[in-house]
Design an enzyme around this catalytic site. Structure first.
Site, PDB file in Angstrom:
ATOM      1  CE1 TYR A  35       5.833   8.086 -12.108  1.00 14.66           C
ATOM      2  CE2 TYR A  35       6.158   8.305 -10.110  1.00 14.66           C
ATOM      3  CZ  TYR A  35       4.475   7.949 -11.544  1.00 14.66           C
ATOM      4  OH  TYR A  35       3.619   8.039 -11.115  1.00 14.66           O
ATOM      5  CD  GLU A  87      -3.830  -4.654  16.773  1.00 13.88           C
ATOM      6  OE1 GLU A  87      -3.665  -5.289  17.263  1.00 13.88           O
ATOM      7  OE2 GLU A  87      -4.466  -4.047  15.392  1.00 13.88           O
ATOM      8  CG  ASP A 130      -6.757  -4.820  19.274  1.00 14.93           C
ATOM      9  OD1 ASP A 130      -6.451  -4.220  20.069  1.00 14.93           O
ATOM     10  OD2 ASP A 130      -7.643  -4.375  17.995  1.00 14.93           O
TER      11      ASP A 130
END
Lengths: 385, 385
Positions: A111, A205, A257
């Site tokens: 921007y 995680e 996991d």
């Protein structure tokens, strides 16, 4: 129970953040452009090429590296002129940021540099998809991290453990902040590690698991620093892991996991990613090890009842492999998974057709992960490479 | 520049966390079931009904409220027996958690209570989609927050500002943690606010904007607490906002992107959501006000060049409204947006067909948001209801 055998190693890197380095480089490049213009030459930048063609796996250092192919960007070339202008614009912006000690997000950088060129209807940038690649070009060209150019990445993740950090005028112990922990900022270049009273860092995680370990007082009992990534590790967290390993000698143990997404998180922390190959030396930690979840854990800890089915079609079925199966097969090709242990795990996953989550250990008891699973595996060195 | 006119108000609620309250309620319900069984009656629970049919907007308090429709769940009813068993299981689990001072995530609660019923092939729970609704039932039935039952929600968000928090044995000032700030935990029930040296809380949608304000020393200059939600506000953050408003009298000012998603974030903080209507009294803060981004900001601050197009098809085009347009039209129907100011904003958005991001203010200058935009609007009371 024996004390953890995982201990701090000798540091191999030093605190290296030096804001003036970026400024010196920018000035060098700027001066060369100016001289070219003065002497009537066509100014250009040599930018290391992006993409798979210019990436290789460095077997010795065990990281993804950028090759030495260059692409030359000229000012006086219709195909290059717009990008040349954009490169100079962002360079000037970075110079201002670093000189003033300010940081900007990628979106702010876009921007801030978007405007209509006077006397034309042409915008300098039409979309952030134009400014982001220019910033990546600059990282490759200058050999610095975006963060060193004071362009900050998205932040995510927090840490908890007995280390004292100095950030500007503030100094604090990240184990004295209640259950919350310290939110890792987008840029960690400037942090000083004043005291490090832990033996290793456990990268976790999910926030739920990190909070479980904090509640069980695992960080204190096992002298560990908990780093919660909250999904894929942000650049800030990856850089923090790298710095803690190389500058403070902390062994890095990753706990995700047991599924293709978790293994990918590990992979990115360990080896870097293909997109950011040019940053592996600063973001990757190839010595990181993996504690779990593994496919062996399912039988060993009696978790058969709390696995979840893999998504997608297996390779031996019609239309397969898709979904989780496809990702696992892709991971089996990664250079850093070319070892007996990982090939075995990944094959087992495909064969069994299941995944196993960290939080499934709660089926034993809430304490199980902190009192038995992790200490048992970490102290006996039962870790994957 | 005049000092902020926004000041702390008189507190209207007191610190109310009392873990024994949940235990007492659980015991009452448990005893009743036991007595029913002993006296040969069919035990049941009366559970307030979920869904739109049992939800209304309380005009006086201006929050979404749960109605008084009940659903009776019997043990000796083939259609109810499974859920009755699950309800009792979770109640027993919560009793253990709270008695032992432990917390569990929703996922852990699912895994911990999943087992095969001895002598059958029946699992207590097949999926977390079975346990989550039971936990919601308990919230409604007992009139307590999930967090009071020590079941923690996903955490997200951080805070920065001159307040001192006590969490267990730790006490810390959230403005003395470098650029990081304090990571808000999943449960904030137990926190004590030891010192509150700010005039108001500014709730900020994006981390990049929160970090901008921290870098500009906005919290110190304007005596504000920054609460970064990082997208939709987590339950922990919404409860923290509620507590800071009612227990500490802090005015709440919300600052999001000027788009349907940003307005929805505001809406949820202010009025609660339909799903969690039964929790509005504890999670919502109807007195919250909105500083921006507004559609008027675009012209007023000359941001025409940095707007983005709305996605989807406008209502007056074939196939419309879809996407952003559809969401805006839905938001125009919300009871709390039934006022001149909001109707005007939402209509303007549809008419102009654009959105405006917080970070677009960087087009003026990095400092602009902290030095002009926010102080100007907040000090002059230019806020939406």
């Amino acid at each position: 129970m024996p004390k953890s055998k995982v201990k701090r190693e000798k540091p191999r890197e030093r605190f290296s953040y030096d804001p003036t380095r970026v400024l010196t480089k920018l000035e060098e490049y700027g001066k060369r452009v100016l001289e070219d213009i003065k002497s009537g030459k066509n100014p250009y930048f040599d930018i290391p090429m992006r993409g798979l063609n210019n990436v290789y796996f460095d077997e010795k250092r065990r990281v993804i590296r950028m090759g030495d192919k260059l692409s030359r960007r000229y000012f006086l070339n219709v195909a290059h002129a717009r990008k040349f202008m954009q490169t100079l614009l962002i360079m000037a912006y970075v110079k201002r940021l670093v000189s003033e000690g300010k940081h900007a997000s990628l979106r702010e950088a876009y921007y801030a540099n978007k405007h209509t060129i006077p006397g034309t209807k042409e915008n300098t940038f039409e979309d952030q998809r134009e400014s982001d690649p220019i910033i990546e070009d600059l990282e490759r060209m200058l050999g610095v991290l975006r963060e060193e150019m004071h362009l900050t990445a998205d932040r995510r993740g927090y840490i908890y453990g007995d280390i004292v950090i100095r950030d500007g005028e503030d100094e604090f112990n990240t184990s004295k902040l209640g259950m919350g922990g310290w939110a890792v900022p987008g840029t960690v270049e400037h942090l000083h590690f004043v005291e490090v009273n832990v033996d290793y860092a456990l990268v976790v995680e999910t926030a739920a698991m990190a909070d479980r370990l904090i509640e069980e007082k695992f960080p204190k009992k096992e002298k560990a620093l908990i780093i919660a990534t909250q999904g894929q590790a942000s650049r800030g967290v990856r850089r923090l892991i790298h710095r803690l390993h190389y500058e403070e000698g902390l062994p890095i143990i990753v706990f995700t996991d047991g599924d293709p997404y978790g293994w990918y998180i590990y992979s990115t922390i360990k080896q870097g990613s293909i997109n950011l190959a040019y940053l592996s030396d600063k973001l990757a930690t190839p010595e990181a090890k993996f504690v779990g979840m593994t496919m062996d854990d399912i039988k060993r800890y009696g978790l058969e009842n709390v696995t979840e089915k893999l998504k997608g079609i297996p390779p031996n079925k019609k239309g397969g492999p898709t979904g989780d199966y496809k990702r696992i097969l892709e991971e089996m090709e990664y250079p850093w998974f070319q070892n007996k242990e990982w090939q075995r795990q990944l094959k087992m996953a495909v064969k069994m057709g299941v995944r196993i989550e960290q939080q499934a250990l709660a089926n034993k008891s809430l304490e199980f992960v902190a009192k038995r699973y992790l200490p048992e595996k970490i102290n006996s060195g039962d870790l994957l490479p």
